[in-house]
Design a protein around this motif. Structure first.
Motif, mmCIF file in Angstrom:
data_model
loop_
_atom_site.group_PDB
_atom_site.id
_atom_site.type_symbol
_atom_site.label_atom_id
_atom_site.label_comp_id
_atom_site.label_asym_id
_atom_site.label_seq_id
_atom_site.Cartn_x
_atom_site.Cartn_y
_atom_site.Cartn_z
ATOM 1 N N ASP A 179 0.818 -1.216 0.000
ATOM 2 C CA ASP A 179 0.000 0.000 0.000
ATOM 3 C C ASP A 179 0.850 1.263 0.000
ATOM 4 N N GLN A 180 2.126 1.140 -0.282
ATOM 5 C CA GLN A 180 2.993 2.318 -0.273
ATOM 6 C C GLN A 180 2.618 3.272 -1.400
ATOM 7 N N GLN A 181 3.064 4.553 -1.228
ATOM 8 C CA GLN A 181 2.875 5.528 -2.291
ATOM 9 C C GLN A 181 3.601 5.044 -3.537
ATOM 10 N N ILE A 182 2.980 5.262 -4.686
ATOM 11 C CA ILE A 182 3.546 4.798 -5.945
ATOM 12 C C ILE A 182 4.050 5.979 -6.766
ATOM 13 N N LEU A 183 5.300 5.886 -7.219
ATOM 14 C CA LEU A 183 5.831 6.805 -8.211
ATOM 15 C C LEU A 183 6.098 6.011 -9.482
ATOM 16 N N LYS A 184 5.901 6.639 -10.628
ATOM 17 C CA LYS A 184 6.119 5.975 -11.913
ATOM 18 C C LYS A 184 7.450 6.429 -12.499
ATOM 19 N N ALA A 185 8.161 5.501 -13.115
ATOM 20 C CA ALA A 185 9.438 5.796 -13.764
ATOM 21 C C ALA A 185 9.356 5.434 -15.227
ATOM 22 N N SER A 186 9.869 6.307 -16.074
ATOM 23 C CA SER A 186 9.800 6.066 -17.510
ATOM 24 C C SER A 186 11.104 6.488 -18.181
ATOM 25 N N TRP A 187 11.494 5.748 -19.198
ATOM 26 C CA TRP A 187 12.690 6.020 -20.005
ATOM 27 C C TRP A 187 12.314 6.991 -21.115
ATOM 28 N N LEU A 188 13.070 8.062 -21.261
ATOM 29 C CA LEU A 188 12.826 9.038 -22.313
ATOM 30 C C LEU A 188 14.062 9.148 -23.195
ATOM 31 N N ILE A 198 10.754 10.464 -13.272
ATOM 32 C CA ILE A 198 9.977 9.854 -12.190
ATOM 33 C C ILE A 198 8.940 10.865 -11.717
ATOM 34 N N ALA A 199 7.698 10.421 -11.603
ATOM 35 C CA ALA A 199 6.606 11.333 -11.248
ATOM 36 C C ALA A 199 5.472 10.558 -10.593
ATOM 37 N N ASP A 200 4.594 11.299 -9.902
ATOM 38 C CA ASP A 200 3.313 10.710 -9.510
ATOM 39 C C ASP A 200 2.282 11.219 -10.508
ATOM 40 N N GLU A 201 1.028 11.219 -10.139
ATOM 41 C CA GLU A 201 -0.008 11.660 -11.071
ATOM 42 C C GLU A 201 -0.136 13.171 -11.137
ATOM 43 N N GLU A 202 0.583 13.878 -10.244
ATOM 44 C CA GLU A 202 0.431 15.326 -10.160
ATOM 45 C C GLU A 202 1.665 16.106 -10.597
ATOM 46 N N ALA A 203 2.877 15.578 -10.332
ATOM 47 C CA ALA A 203 4.079 16.381 -10.558
ATOM 48 C C ALA A 203 5.284 15.500 -10.875
ATOM 49 N N LEU A 204 6.290 16.134 -11.472
ATOM 50 C CA LEU A 204 7.542 15.482 -11.817
ATOM 51 C C LEU A 204 8.515 15.625 -10.649
ATOM 52 N N TYR A 205 9.100 14.491 -10.217
ATOM 53 C CA TYR A 205 10.016 14.476 -9.089
ATOM 54 C C TYR A 205 11.478 14.447 -9.525
ATOM 55 N N LEU A 206 11.767 13.756 -10.605
ATOM 56 C CA LEU A 206 13.158 13.568 -11.019
ATOM 57 C C LEU A 206 13.239 13.486 -12.534
ATOM 58 N N LEU A 207 14.264 14.125 -13.091
ATOM 59 C CA LEU A 207 14.562 14.022 -14.514
ATOM 60 C C LEU A 207 16.077 14.075 -14.639
ATOM 61 N N GLU A 208 16.686 12.947 -15.009
ATOM 62 C CA GLU A 208 18.143 12.867 -15.068
ATOM 63 C C GLU A 208 18.588 12.045 -16.267
ATOM 64 N N GLY A 233 6.297 2.810 -15.542
ATOM 65 C CA GLY A 233 4.984 3.265 -15.971
ATOM 66 C C GLY A 233 5.027 4.715 -16.402
ATOM 67 N N SER A 234 3.882 5.271 -16.648
ATOM 68 C CA SER A 234 3.782 6.656 -17.088
ATOM 69 C C SER A 234 2.685 7.360 -16.314
ATOM 70 N N SER A 235 2.683 8.669 -16.402
ATOM 71 C CA SER A 235 1.666 9.496 -15.762
ATOM 72 C C SER A 235 1.571 10.780 -16.565
ATOM 73 N N GLN A 236 0.623 11.610 -16.226
ATOM 74 C CA GLN A 236 0.428 12.843 -16.979
ATOM 75 C C GLN A 236 1.664 13.747 -16.960
ATOM 76 N N PRO A 237 2.321 13.944 -15.796
ATOM 77 C CA PRO A 237 3.536 14.780 -15.816
ATOM 78 C C PRO A 237 4.653 14.192 -16.684
ATOM 79 N N ILE A 238 4.769 12.872 -16.744
ATOM 80 C CA ILE A 238 5.796 12.253 -17.586
ATOM 81 C C ILE A 238 5.467 12.479 -19.055
ATOM 82 N N LEU A 239 4.209 12.306 -19.431
ATOM 83 C CA LEU A 239 3.805 12.567 -20.813
ATOM 84 C C LEU A 239 4.037 14.031 -21.172
ATOM 85 N N SER A 240 3.789 14.921 -20.199
ATOM 86 C CA SER A 240 3.969 16.347 -20.421
ATOM 87 C C SER A 240 5.439 16.694 -20.646
#
Length: 353
Positions: A179-188, A198-208, A233-240
């Motif tokens: 039940d932990q908080q989930i962050l999504k990571a995606s390769w760009l 790396i982001a949740d559904e609201e904001a981007l946390y990391l871009l490196e 996975g992906s989320s709206q901030p990652i797509l953005s």
């Protein structure tokens, strides 16, 4: 990254086995997962199945392994027996984190290995092994959670190389998320090399950039600070941010609007917010930054805050240089910093609609 207009040129060089292109590019073959030298004797892939790289490190980070026929990293006419031995050892166990004890087991001096790899490939042996390990683990991020679930259901157990690699990068395998908080990571994929977002559904946390030194530790700190599990996975901030990066590299964008989550001390956040006020094409120094935030003697702390930035390009720490005009450091590498500054100087402000 290879420019788009050079891809046909390199493909023709591959078909013709032109030796003058040795060391200029490597080709990754999507259908086999290997990367080769331009003169590889193997059957040539179709153009659409090729990815071209300027360095072996880029190919490794994109999850390609060295071809066994042309041996791009251990060709007997080009490198020493020691390098060949070490490349073979990595391929036997790509997920291994090399220690002094590992070198002793195969009767290799670690400092000698470092020097020979640095001279031949422009990276140390440990950097090479890490790039191979990161490439394998991040391959599954790029392919998405469905592939990871398929891998797990196909027989990977908790001690497997894949799960261990995934755990080292992301903190916990998907099956243990609970039940932990989930962050999504995606390769760009970007013009300057692959990045991880790396982001949740609201904001981007990391871009490196994925080859940034210490990226694994950065992700570990992020995971612990947010008490999260990070899964592919992906989320709206990652797509953005993916769309915005494309526009940025094409010269169509100068201001990022993807929502950001800034995880730092009040002082760090103040520095990062000031960084975002530096106009594209402009630079400043650490001393000028310190004065601008009302802490003129805190230029060293400003430099440290700069280095702690986890949102490359978006929070433009590349726009800070030394007082004497030198580029100074940059987590993504000085060549990227120079390219970003030159690129931003060439961007014209987009026409107002």
């Amino acid at each position: 990254m290879i420019q788009e207009d050079m891809r046909p040129v390199y493909y023709q060089a591959l078909l013709d086995k032109k030796s003058e292109y040795e060391g200029i590019f490597y080709v990754g073959v999507k259908t086999t997962g290997v990367f080769c030298r331009p003169t590889c004797p193997a059957r040539k892939p179709k153009f659409e199945n090729c990815e071209f790289f300027e360095t072996a490190k880029e190919a490794l980070l994109a999850s390609f392994r060295p071809c066994q026929r042309c041996r791009p990293l251990s060709h007997p006419n080009q490198v020493s027996e020691l390098v060949q031995k070490l490349v073979h050892a990595v391929e036997e166990n790509p997920e291994r984190r090399w220690t002094e004890q590992d070198f002793k087991k195969i009767s290799v001096d670690a400092s000698t290995a470092r020097r020979q790899f640095k001279k031949r490939f422009g990276m140390t042996f440990v950097e090479y092994a890490r790039a191979r390990r990161m490439g394998l683990a991040l391959k599954h991020i790029r392919e998405g959670s469905a592939v990871i679930e398929a891998q797990l259901s196909a027989g990977y157990e908790s001690g497997s190389g894949f799960r261990d690699a995934f755990s080292r990068i992301m903190g916990a395998p998907p099956a243990l998320s609970g039940d932990q908080q989930i962050l999504k990571a995606s390769w760009l994929d970007t013009r300057l090399g692959p990045m991880i977002a790396i982001a949740d559904e609201e904001a981007l946390y990391l871009l490196e950039f994925v080859d940034r030194r210490g990226l694994e530790r950065e992700i570990e700190r992020l995971r612990k600070k947010t008490k999260s599990v990070i899964i592919p996975g992906s989320s709206q901030p990652i797509l953005s941010i993916e769309r915005e990066l494309l526009d940025y590299f094409e010269g169509r964008l100068t201001e990022f609007r993807t929502p950001l989550k800034l995880l730092g001390s009040p002082f760090q956040i103040k520095v990062w917010e000031r960084l975002r006020q530096i106009s594209p094409g402009q630079t400043t120094s650490y001393a000028e930054m310190a004065t601008a935030i009302g802490k003129p003697s805190a230029y060293r702390a400003v430099a440290q805050a700069n280095g702690a930035n986890q949102l490359a390009i978006v929070i433009p720490c590349h726009r800070v240089i030394s007082s004497n005009g030198d580029l100074a450091g940059y987590g993504g590498g000085l060549s990227r910093k120079r390219w970003l500054l030159d690129h931003e100087k060439s961007i014209e402000e987009p026409a107002q609609s």
